[in-house]
Scaffold this motif. Sequence first.
Motif, PDB file in Angstrom:
ATOM      1  N   VAL A 386       0.979  -0.928  -0.199  1.00  0.00           N
ATOM      2  CA  VAL A 386      -0.012  -0.082   0.582  1.00  0.00           C
ATOM      3  C   VAL A 386       1.121   1.344   0.132  1.00  0.00           C
ATOM      4  CG1 VAL A 386      -1.781   1.322   1.362  1.00  0.00           C
ATOM      5  CG2 VAL A 386      -1.990  -1.608   1.382  1.00  0.00           C
ATOM      6  N   THR A 387       1.021   2.705  -0.791  1.00  0.00           N
ATOM      7  CA  THR A 387       1.032   2.986  -1.225  1.00  0.00           C
ATOM      8  C   THR A 387       0.707   4.145  -0.320  1.00  0.00           C
ATOM      9  OG1 THR A 387       0.114   4.394  -2.935  1.00  0.00           O
ATOM     10  CG2 THR A 387       2.074   2.870  -3.583  1.00  0.00           C
ATOM     11  N   GLU A 390      -3.213   5.363   0.436  1.00  0.00           N
ATOM     12  CA  GLU A 390      -3.935   4.477  -0.424  1.00  0.00           C
ATOM     13  C   GLU A 390      -4.616   3.929   0.836  1.00  0.00           C
ATOM     14  OE1 GLU A 390      -1.965   1.578  -2.623  1.00  0.00           O
ATOM     15  OE2 GLU A 390      -3.943   0.850  -3.561  1.00  0.00           O
ATOM     16  N   ALA A 416      -0.156   4.152   4.908  1.00  0.00           N
ATOM     17  CA  ALA A 416      -2.055   3.130   4.495  1.00  0.00           C
ATOM     18  C   ALA A 416      -2.694   4.967   5.535  1.00  0.00           C
ATOM     19  CB  ALA A 416      -2.313   2.747   3.932  1.00  0.00           C
TER      20      ALA A 416
END
Length: 471
Positions: A386-387, A390, A416
């Motif tokens: 997960v960037t 996000e 996240a």
Amino acid sequence: MNEPNRFEAYDEHGGQDDWEGREKDEDRGAGKGHEETEGHGPHDTTPPGPGNGDGQGGSGGGAPGPAQNPDQPPRIPLPRASVEDTGQPLPPLEELPKPAPLVLEHPVLKSLLGAWALAACSPEETAAVEDHLGACGTCADEALRLREAVGLLHPPESLDLDPGLRTRVLEGCLDRRPPRIPVPEWAAPYDAETARLDALLRDMGDAEWHAPVRLRWFEADAATSRRTTVAGVIAHLLTVDGLVALALGLDDPLGEVTAQAPTPAARTEAYWRGSHFPPTRSVRAPWREQSHDLVRTVSFTGGGAGKLSVSYGDFELPLHDAMLDRAFECWVHAEDIAEAVDYPYEPPSPRHLNRMIDLAARMLPTAVAVRRQHGLASPVHGRHLVTAGEPGRTLRLEIEGLGGGEWLIPLDSPAAVGSAEHEVAHVALDGVEFCQVAAGHVSPEEAAAGQVGDREAIRDVLFAAASLSRM
């Protein structure tokens, strides 16, 4: 034959009697010796009859006694029969006459209202006052006010001060006269908790400062403890607060030992080892002075000081979070001290408790990620990384009671964002109990939590909360 002595005579039993007394007894028909009348000599063996030794009025031991006169009552009365044994009704009880009611003037009755409210009047005065209250509205109102005042003199609740009393008094004072240099909002919990702990320490005797205290926390998913005293706990708070003092440019209580002791636990152990004697109540003065210096300094530096960084050795916190962290630890250790000296201690005010819970909730994603790196948390199987920003898998943390609220905890990465659409689990906890888990005082497995959803995610978050604890 010689005449017997006038004063002494010997009977057949070898006893001695007064001769004159014998003559007087014989004249009365009663005597202690044998009756020497016709037909009854001193050696007569005739069995004793009534009135002799075996009859009523005898002297016992087989010695004959005087004859009983039938016209006189017996010398020892016979037992009387009880009324209950006769079957006859008991005689009626005589009722005491009721006292006449008191007739008092209005000024006298009014002066008795205070004593009546305290239940200090006699029955006659109480009856007179209550009869008067039914006819006099003015005295009835006054009696009602006095009864309410008596209730305030005997409060049923505990005499311990409300933990929020200090905050309310300060708010009332500051609303009328704002401070020239206000305390930042993020430093208010530390100011309040140090003041509450200082009030507890002020009332303690010399012996209580040496009462044993056990510091508890979680390390590697196992409960750990360290034994010390009340004075040792204050020394621990003094040394760890010194990390904030260093960030603000103030003096460090450890002095030159700072470089060799960068973490809170190492600083505490270094202070305990460097002391020539075990800490005593004298440690209160430097701790109290340092806490005042911290609040005064952050107040003078203004809101911008909150962006400073405070190093804890292996991690860092912004100053405004570090002050919340110090307030939380001050409350937790104050409860440890209160438990050691058997004294009640209340949680922080709901507003301050909410800030402490918020700090722990914001630290949970990083704690979960650190545990995952060490293999202590469940891995992210079959999911992409997960960037930042996000949304990812999320746990809803619901805190009930004091300081309650809801927090969305991202599980896959600290970068996240928690999202209700990606919620996989829901945990509900009491506010104070959640803080006890974060302090290492309650095991995550023993926490009374309402749990719904992914069990692995729930376990990861609860054990991550326990990993936030330290000495």
